[in-house]
Design a protein around this motif. Structure first.
Motif, PDB file in Angstrom:
ATOM      1  N   ASN A   2       0.868  -1.092  -0.243  1.00  0.00           N
ATOM      2  CA  ASN A   2       0.082   0.197  -0.049  1.00  0.00           C
ATOM      3  C   ASN A   2       1.045   1.422   0.032  1.00  0.00           C
ATOM      4  O   ASN A   2       1.696   1.260   0.729  1.00  0.00           O
ATOM      5  CB  ASN A   2      -1.042   0.019   1.196  1.00  0.00           C
ATOM      6  CG  ASN A   2      -1.842   1.203   1.135  1.00  0.00           C
ATOM      7  OD1 ASN A   2      -1.965   2.091   0.464  1.00  0.00           O
ATOM      8  ND2 ASN A   2      -2.980   0.668   1.934  1.00  0.00           N
ATOM      9  N   VAL A   3       0.691   2.118  -1.134  1.00  0.00           N
ATOM     10  CA  VAL A   3       1.693   3.268  -1.020  1.00  0.00           C
ATOM     11  C   VAL A   3       1.249   4.396   0.014  1.00  0.00           C
ATOM     12  O   VAL A   3       2.078   5.329   0.019  1.00  0.00           O
ATOM     13  CB  VAL A   3       1.586   3.973  -2.590  1.00  0.00           C
ATOM     14  CG1 VAL A   3       1.995   3.008  -3.561  1.00  0.00           C
ATOM     15  CG2 VAL A   3       0.312   4.347  -2.815  1.00  0.00           C
ATOM     16  N   LYS A   4       0.361   4.275   0.678  1.00  0.00           N
ATOM     17  CA  LYS A   4       0.049   5.507   1.456  1.00  0.00           C
ATOM     18  C   LYS A   4       0.924   5.653   2.698  1.00  0.00           C
ATOM     19  O   LYS A   4       1.409   4.579   3.355  1.00  0.00           O
ATOM     20  CB  LYS A   4      -1.435   5.228   2.249  1.00  0.00           C
ATOM     21  CG  LYS A   4      -1.893   6.337   2.990  1.00  0.00           C
ATOM     22  CD  LYS A   4      -3.398   5.737   3.727  1.00  0.00           C
ATOM     23  CE  LYS A   4      -3.995   6.948   4.515  1.00  0.00           C
ATOM     24  NZ  LYS A   4      -5.201   6.577   5.018  1.00  0.00           N
ATOM     25  N   GLY A   5       1.302   6.770   2.747  1.00  0.00           N
ATOM     26  CA  GLY A   5       2.271   7.252   3.736  1.00  0.00           C
ATOM     27  C   GLY A   5       3.793   6.666   3.372  1.00  0.00           C
ATOM     28  O   GLY A   5       4.663   6.906   4.281  1.00  0.00           O
ATOM     29  N   VAL A 215      -0.946   0.116  -9.160  1.00  0.00           N
ATOM     30  CA  VAL A 215      -1.456   0.474  -7.873  1.00  0.00           C
ATOM     31  C   VAL A 215      -2.076  -0.938  -7.290  1.00  0.00           C
ATOM     32  O   VAL A 215      -1.804  -1.327  -6.352  1.00  0.00           O
ATOM     33  CB  VAL A 215      -2.365   1.692  -7.642  1.00  0.00           C
ATOM     34  CG1 VAL A 215      -3.071   1.647  -6.095  1.00  0.00           C
ATOM     35  CG2 VAL A 215      -1.552   2.758  -7.945  1.00  0.00           C
ATOM     36  N   SER A 216      -2.899  -1.416  -8.078  1.00  0.00           N
ATOM     37  CA  SER A 216      -3.497  -2.638  -8.076  1.00  0.00           C
ATOM     38  C   SER A 216      -2.788  -3.729  -7.921  1.00  0.00           C
ATOM     39  O   SER A 216      -2.710  -4.768  -6.933  1.00  0.00           O
ATOM     40  CB  SER A 216      -4.816  -2.763  -8.907  1.00  0.00           C
ATOM     41  OG  SER A 216      -5.302  -4.212  -8.880  1.00  0.00           O
ATOM     42  N   GLY A 217      -1.617  -3.861  -8.782  1.00  0.00           N
ATOM     43  CA  GLY A 217      -0.775  -4.875  -8.709  1.00  0.00           C
ATOM     44  C   GLY A 217       0.191  -4.881  -7.682  1.00  0.00           C
ATOM     45  O   GLY A 217       0.264  -5.924  -6.890  1.00  0.00           O
ATOM     46  N   LEU A 218       0.651  -3.589  -7.081  1.00  0.00           N
ATOM     47  CA  LEU A 218       1.430  -3.507  -5.921  1.00  0.00           C
ATOM     48  C   LEU A 218       0.825  -4.020  -4.687  1.00  0.00           C
ATOM     49  O   LEU A 218       1.080  -4.604  -3.849  1.00  0.00           O
ATOM     50  CB  LEU A 218       1.978  -2.069  -5.850  1.00  0.00           C
ATOM     51  CG  LEU A 218       2.754  -1.581  -6.794  1.00  0.00           C
ATOM     52  CD1 LEU A 218       3.069   0.000  -6.589  1.00  0.00           C
ATOM     53  CD2 LEU A 218       4.167  -2.195  -6.666  1.00  0.00           C
ATOM     54  N   TYR A 219      -0.577  -3.585  -4.720  1.00  0.00           N
ATOM     55  CA  TYR A 219      -1.537  -3.979  -3.434  1.00  0.00           C
ATOM     56  C   TYR A 219      -1.527  -5.425  -3.502  1.00  0.00           C
ATOM     57  O   TYR A 219      -1.707  -5.990  -2.197  1.00  0.00           O
ATOM     58  CB  TYR A 219      -2.798  -3.341  -3.715  1.00  0.00           C
ATOM     59  CG  TYR A 219      -3.664  -3.458  -2.638  1.00  0.00           C
ATOM     60  CD1 TYR A 219      -3.609  -2.597  -1.094  1.00  0.00           C
ATOM     61  CD2 TYR A 219      -4.714  -4.543  -2.343  1.00  0.00           C
ATOM     62  CE1 TYR A 219      -4.542  -3.028  -0.288  1.00  0.00           C
ATOM     63  CE2 TYR A 219      -5.531  -4.658  -1.231  1.00  0.00           C
ATOM     64  CZ  TYR A 219      -5.435  -3.753  -0.017  1.00  0.00           C
ATOM     65  OH  TYR A 219      -6.314  -4.139   0.903  1.00  0.00           O
ATOM     66  N   ASN A 220      -1.619  -6.096  -4.639  1.00  0.00           N
ATOM     67  CA  ASN A 220      -1.970  -7.636  -4.590  1.00  0.00           C
ATOM     68  C   ASN A 220      -0.421  -8.367  -4.632  1.00  0.00           C
ATOM     69  O   ASN A 220      -0.392  -9.538  -4.688  1.00  0.00           O
ATOM     70  CB  ASN A 220      -2.616  -7.888  -5.754  1.00  0.00           C
ATOM     71  CG  ASN A 220      -4.043  -7.618  -5.637  1.00  0.00           C
ATOM     72  OD1 ASN A 220      -4.775  -7.732  -4.697  1.00  0.00           O
ATOM     73  ND2 ASN A 220      -4.571  -6.822  -6.905  1.00  0.00           N
ATOM     74  N   ASN A 221       0.535  -7.650  -4.589  1.00  0.00           N
ATOM     75  CA  ASN A 221       2.207  -8.141  -4.576  1.00  0.00           C
ATOM     76  C   ASN A 221       2.112  -8.947  -5.839  1.00  0.00           C
ATOM     77  O   ASN A 221       2.843 -10.120  -5.468  1.00  0.00           O
ATOM     78  CB  ASN A 221       2.087  -8.883  -3.219  1.00  0.00           C
ATOM     79  CG  ASN A 221       2.190  -8.274  -1.932  1.00  0.00           C
ATOM     80  OD1 ASN A 221       2.583  -7.350  -1.904  1.00  0.00           O
ATOM     81  ND2 ASN A 221       1.478  -8.724  -1.128  1.00  0.00           N
ATOM     82  N   SER A 222       2.084  -8.478  -7.042  1.00  0.00           N
ATOM     83  CA  SER A 222       2.172  -8.987  -8.129  1.00  0.00           C
ATOM     84  C   SER A 222       3.452  -8.890  -8.514  1.00  0.00           C
ATOM     85  O   SER A 222       3.998  -7.700  -8.447  1.00  0.00           O
ATOM     86  CB  SER A 222       1.014  -8.656  -9.152  1.00  0.00           C
ATOM     87  OG  SER A 222      -0.063  -8.817  -8.758  1.00  0.00           O
ATOM     88  N   GLY A 223       4.166  -9.792  -9.025  1.00  0.00           N
ATOM     89  CA  GLY A 223       5.592  -9.903  -9.464  1.00  0.00           C
ATOM     90  C   GLY A 223       5.831  -9.315 -10.967  1.00  0.00           C
ATOM     91  O   GLY A 223       6.705  -8.499 -11.300  1.00  0.00           O
ATOM     92  N   GLU A 224       4.631  -9.637 -11.783  1.00  0.00           N
ATOM     93  CA  GLU A 224       4.612  -8.997 -13.059  1.00  0.00           C
ATOM     94  C   GLU A 224       3.069  -8.582 -13.408  1.00  0.00           C
ATOM     95  O   GLU A 224       1.872  -9.463 -13.057  1.00  0.00           O
ATOM     96  CB  GLU A 224       4.935 -10.450 -14.145  1.00  0.00           C
ATOM     97  CG  GLU A 224       5.194  -9.860 -15.591  1.00  0.00           C
ATOM     98  CD  GLU A 224       5.367 -10.980 -16.203  1.00  0.00           C
ATOM     99  OE1 GLU A 224       6.989 -11.112 -16.536  1.00  0.00           O
ATOM    100  OE2 GLU A 224       4.726 -11.615 -16.951  1.00  0.00           O
TER     101      GLU A 224
END
Length: 256
Positions: A2-5, A215-224
Motif C-alpha cells: 500500500n503506497v499510503k504514507g 497500484v492494484s498490482g502493488l496492492y496484490n503483491n504481483s511480480g509481473e
C-alpha cells in the motif's frame, strides 16, 4: 504494498506514464514523491499539480544517460529524504525505423536511457534498500518486452532485457525484503507514442489506466503486471500459435 504514507522516487515523471503514476500515487495518499526527469520546467509543473493535493514533492532534474549525475542525485536524495520505500523506473525513449535504416546514435540513446540508466539508478537505490531491509522496485517494460515488434527492434530489445533483468533481480533481492516488479503496458497514449506510426488493430490505452493497474498490482503483491486485454491476448497468441502470430505482426506493422 500500500503506497499510503510511503516515499517514492519515479523516473520519467515529467510526462506520460511516469506523470500518471505520480498523480495516482498522490491520490492514493503517498507521503512524499521524488520526481526525476530531464526537463526542469515540466517537472515543476507536475510538482505544482501534485502539491495541490497535499503531497510533498521533490524534483530532481537528471539526465539518466549520465551515470555520474545519477550517482550524485541519488546520494543526495537518500541522505536528505530517506527512507525511500519505492522506486519506479519509468524513463524511456523510443525510435522507430526498420533496423537496416536505424542510425547508431538513436540505438545508443535507447540502450543508454532505457536499460543502462535504469540499471544504474536501480543499483544505487537497491543497495540502500538492502541496508534498510525494505523496498519495492518497479521496472516499466512494455508489451514489446514480451512480443517483439517490427520497426521497433532496439526498443523491443531493451524492453525484453528489462523483463530478464527484473526476473533475476527479484530472486537476488528477495532475501533483503525487496520486492521487484515488472510493469508491462500495451501501447499507451503518450507524447512518445504519438510520434510513432501505430500498428494496425492496436487501440492505445490511457496512462491513467496504466497507473491504476500498477497500484492494484502493488496492492496484490504481483511480480509481473500485464496491462490491458490486448497484452494478455498477444502474449497468449504468441505462446500458443507462434507462427500465426508472427504473420499477424507482419501484417499489422506500419509501412516505413
Amino acid at each position: 504494498m500500500n503506497v499510503k504514507g510511503k516515499t517514492a522516487l519515479i523516473t520519467g515523471a515529467s510526462r506520460g506514464i511516469g506523470k500518471a503514476i505520480a498523480l495516482e500515487f498522490a491520490r492514493q495518499g503517498i507521503k512524499h514523491l521524488l520526481l526525476v526527469a530531464r526537463d526542469r520546467q515540466k517537472l515543476a509543473d507536475v510538482a505544482q499539480e501534485i502539491e495541490a493535493k497535499g503531497v510533498k514533492v521533490t524534483t530532481l532534474s537528471v539526465d539518466l544517460s549520465q551515470s555520474s549525475a545519477i550517482n550524485i542525485a541519488i546520494a543526495q536524495a537518500w541522505r536528505t529524504h530517506r527512507p525511500i520505500h519505492l522506486l519506479v523506473n519509468c524513463a524511456g525513449v523510443a525510435h522507430q525505423a526498420p533496423f537496416l535504416e536505424t542510425k547508431l546514435p538513436k540505438v545508443e540513446e535507447e540502450i543508454t536511457t532505457n536499460l543502462l540508466g535504469m540499471m544504474t539508478i536501480t543499483r544505487l537505490l537497491a543497495k540502500r534498500m538492502a541496508r534498510q531491509k525494505e523496498g519495492t522496485i518497479v521496472n516499466v517494460s512494455s508489451l514489446m518486452g514480451k512480443v517483439a515488434a517490427p520497426t521497433m527492434s532496439t526498443y523491443s530489445a531493451t524492453k525484453f532485457a528489462i523483463v530478464g533483468f527484473t526476473q533475476a533481480l527479484r530472486s537476488e533481492l528477495a532475501s533483503h525484503n525487496i520486492q521487484v516488479v515488472t510493469l508491462l503496458p500495451t501501447l499507451t497514449d503518450t507524447d512518445m507514442a504519438r510520434g510513432l506510426k501505430l500498428f494496425r488493430w492496436v487501440m492505445p490505452m490511457t496512462p491513467e489506466k496504466v497507473a491504476q493497474a500498477l497500484v492494484s498490482g502493488l496492492y496484490n503483491n504481483s511480480g509481473e503486471i500485464l496491462v490491458g486485454w490486448q497484452s494478455y491476448l498477444a502474449t497468449w497468441c504468441q505462446r500458443i500459435f507462434p507462427q500465426l502470430f508472427q504473420r499477424l505482426m507482419k501484417l499489422s506493422a506500419p509501412s516505413m
